[in-house]
Design a protein around this motif. Structure first.
Motif, PDB file in Angstrom:
ATOM      1  N   HIS A   7       0.855  -1.186   0.000  1.00  0.00           N
ATOM      2  CA  HIS A   7       0.000   0.000   0.000  1.00  0.00           C
ATOM      3  C   HIS A   7       0.894   1.240   0.000  1.00  0.00           C
ATOM      4  CE1 HIS A   7      -3.570  -2.465   0.625  1.00  0.00           C
ATOM      5  NE2 HIS A   7      -2.778  -3.215   1.383  1.00  0.00           N
ATOM      6  N   VAL A  12      -4.451   3.000  -2.218  1.00  0.00           N
ATOM      7  CA  VAL A  12      -3.759   2.367  -3.340  1.00  0.00           C
ATOM      8  C   VAL A  12      -3.206   1.014  -2.894  1.00  0.00           C
ATOM      9  CG1 VAL A  12      -1.885   2.574  -5.017  1.00  0.00           C
ATOM     10  CG2 VAL A  12      -3.112   4.631  -4.269  1.00  0.00           C
ATOM     11  N   ARG A  14      -0.928  -2.201  -4.454  1.00  0.00           N
ATOM     12  CA  ARG A  14      -0.061  -2.572  -5.580  1.00  0.00           C
ATOM     13  C   ARG A  14       0.443  -3.999  -5.399  1.00  0.00           C
ATOM     14  NH1 ARG A  14       4.663   1.323  -5.757  1.00  0.00           N
ATOM     15  NH2 ARG A  14       5.539  -0.013  -4.162  1.00  0.00           N
ATOM     16  N   VAL A  28      -2.257  -2.259 -10.034  1.00  0.00           N
ATOM     17  CA  VAL A  28      -2.409  -1.171  -9.062  1.00  0.00           C
ATOM     18  C   VAL A  28      -3.895  -0.854  -8.969  1.00  0.00           C
ATOM     19  CG1 VAL A  28      -1.593   1.083  -8.317  1.00  0.00           C
ATOM     20  CG2 VAL A  28      -0.195  -0.254  -9.896  1.00  0.00           C
ATOM     21  N   GLY A  36      -1.927   8.911  -7.170  1.00  0.00           N
ATOM     22  CA  GLY A  36      -0.543   8.487  -7.357  1.00  0.00           C
ATOM     23  C   GLY A  36       0.259   9.776  -7.533  1.00  0.00           C
ATOM     24  N   SER A  47       0.678   2.100 -18.988  1.00  0.00           N
ATOM     25  CA  SER A  47      -0.441   1.875 -18.066  1.00  0.00           C
ATOM     26  C   SER A  47      -1.684   1.524 -18.869  1.00  0.00           C
ATOM     27  CB  SER A  47      -0.703   3.117 -17.219  1.00  0.00           C
ATOM     28  OG  SER A  47       0.344   3.338 -16.313  1.00  0.00           O
ATOM     29  N   GLU A  88      -8.709  -0.270 -11.546  1.00  0.00           N
ATOM     30  CA  GLU A  88      -7.426  -0.973 -11.568  1.00  0.00           C
ATOM     31  C   GLU A  88      -6.648  -0.603 -12.822  1.00  0.00           C
ATOM     32  OE1 GLU A  88      -5.620  -5.534 -11.402  1.00  0.00           O
ATOM     33  OE2 GLU A  88      -7.726  -5.228 -11.925  1.00  0.00           O
ATOM     34  N   ASP A  91       0.247  -1.842 -14.933  1.00  0.00           N
ATOM     35  CA  ASP A  91       1.429  -1.094 -15.357  1.00  0.00           C
ATOM     36  C   ASP A  91       2.537  -2.057 -15.746  1.00  0.00           C
ATOM     37  OD1 ASP A  91       0.184   1.302 -14.741  1.00  0.00           O
ATOM     38  OD2 ASP A  91       1.153   1.506 -12.788  1.00  0.00           O
TER      39      ASP A  91
END
Length: 101
Positions: A7, A12, A14, A28, A36, A47, A88, A91
């Motif tokens: 986190h 967020v 990840r 993410v 972000g 992304s 979501e 990336d």
């Protein structure tokens, strides 16, 4: 291999999905309103928006992403995002982001 969920920022989550020295794939997940923070790194980043809505700032220009949209971020470019609707991003980074491991 299973990687832990981290986190990095409020709202967020990840998780590294796969990695090799040349490439990394990361999920993410953002809650609506999560951000972000603006940052840069030497890695080329792509992304892909799986779900939700995001507003990216890339070198001072805004880009809105919805499910199915993608954005390419050159290495060294200042960027960040704001989550408009819970969603979501997937990336990918080249080379791998060793700081995520």
């Amino acid at each position: 291999m299973s990687y832990p969920i981290t986190h990095p920022d409020r709202g967020v989550a990840r998780q590294v999905l796969a990695e090799a020295p040349e490439l990394m794939l990361v999920s993410v997940r953002f809650e609506a309103g999560a951000t972000g923070a603006l940052h840069s790194h030497p890695h080329v980043q792509s992304s892909y928006c799986v779900s939700g809505r995001f507003r990216f700032l890339l070198n001072g220009e805004e880009h809105d992403l919805r499910a199915g949209d993608s954005l390419l971020i050159p290495g060294g470019a200042e960027h960040g995002c704001h989550c408009l609707e819970t969603g979501e991003l997937i990336d990918s980074f080249t080379p791998r982001r060793d700081d995520f491991l």
